[in-house]
Design a protein around this motif. Structure first.
Motif, PDB file in Angstrom:
ATOM      1  N   SER A  14      45.931  68.303  44.829  1.00 29.73           N
ATOM      2  CA  SER A  14      45.337  68.505  46.033  1.00 29.73           C
ATOM      3  C   SER A  14      46.296  67.481  46.898  1.00 29.73           C
ATOM      4  N   ALA A  15      46.732  66.569  46.216  1.00 31.32           N
ATOM      5  CA  ALA A  15      47.566  65.474  47.007  1.00 31.32           C
ATOM      6  C   ALA A  15      48.928  64.751  45.987  1.00 31.32           C
ATOM      7  N   LYS A  49      35.733  69.861  39.599  1.00 30.99           N
ATOM      8  CA  LYS A  49      37.359  70.076  40.020  1.00 30.99           C
ATOM      9  C   LYS A  49      37.471  70.398  41.455  1.00 30.99           C
ATOM     10  N   PRO A  50      38.446  69.518  41.832  1.00 32.48           N
ATOM     11  CA  PRO A  50      38.706  69.862  43.343  1.00 32.48           C
ATOM     12  C   PRO A  50      39.297  71.195  43.646  1.00 32.48           C
ATOM     13  N   GLU A  51      39.449  71.494  44.891  1.00 35.59           N
ATOM     14  CA  GLU A  51      40.273  72.824  45.197  1.00 35.59           C
ATOM     15  C   GLU A  51      41.587  72.283  45.122  1.00 35.59           C
ATOM     16  N   GLY A  52      42.808  72.900  44.641  1.00 30.33           N
ATOM     17  CA  GLY A  52      43.831  72.498  44.649  1.00 30.33           C
ATOM     18  C   GLY A  52      45.190  73.546  45.315  1.00 30.33           C
ATOM     19  N   LEU A  86      45.687  68.576  50.644  1.00 31.16           N
ATOM     20  CA  LEU A  86      44.963  69.399  50.915  1.00 31.16           C
ATOM     21  C   LEU A  86      43.465  69.030  51.138  1.00 31.16           C
ATOM     22  N   LYS A  87      42.962  69.285  52.308  1.00 29.31           N
ATOM     23  CA  LYS A  87      41.746  68.832  52.570  1.00 29.31           C
ATOM     24  C   LYS A  87      40.733  70.299  53.252  1.00 29.31           C
ATOM     25  N   TYR A  92      48.054  69.484  54.851  1.00 25.49           N
ATOM     26  CA  TYR A  92      48.768  68.377  55.763  1.00 25.49           C
ATOM     27  C   TYR A  92      49.781  67.938  55.104  1.00 25.49           C
ATOM     28  N   LEU A  93      50.936  67.921  55.940  1.00 26.42           N
ATOM     29  CA  LEU A  93      52.174  67.309  55.234  1.00 26.42           C
ATOM     30  C   LEU A  93      52.716  66.550  56.453  1.00 26.42           C
TER      31      LEU A  93
END
Length: 124
Positions: A14-15, A49-52, A86-87, A92-93
């Motif tokens: 996710s990051a 689990k976070p979204e990835g 990823l939010k 976001y990049l």
């Protein structure tokens, strides 16, 4: 090619930060720095689990990375880093492009020009 090699590692993240080291206009080394920023959020929300990143988001990341590298100009050595997060399903990049110069090479070329010598690169 580097993104294809890292795809398995990127899935579910996710990051993080993707690092590409450029030498002679070729990616020599690459890798990922993991940034587990979602850990605090998971503790607060109780999510398991976070979204990835999905294959689609990795493809979006790759396209954005290729677009940003097109801005690299007139240097052959350096490092490119891509910080991503990823939010709420949105990617976001941020890209950082760093050029590196070797002073020994610069001085070598200057000395050759002063002495009227041509370097190998100008002979080709």
């Amino acid at each position: 090619m580097a993104f294809q090699q890292m795809e398995g590692e990127l899935k579910g993240m996710s990051a993080g930060t993707i690092v590409l080291q450029v030498r002679n206009d070729i990616v020599g080394k690459f890798g990922i720095r993991h940034l587990p920023v979602d850990l605090a959020e998971r503790r607060m929300t109780g999510d398991k689990k976070p979204e990835g990143l999905t294959a689609e988001k990795i493809s979006e990341l790759r396209r954005a990375a290729v677009e940003s590298i097109k801005r690299k100009s007139s240097w052959t050595h350096g490092e490119v880093t891509y910080d991503f997060v990823l939010k709420q399903g949105k990617l976001y990049l941020s890209a950082t492009v760093e050029s590196n110069y070797n002073m020994a090479n610069v001085l070598f070329h200057l000395n050759n020009k002063r002495m009227g010598k041509r370097d190998k690169s100008s002979e080709q």
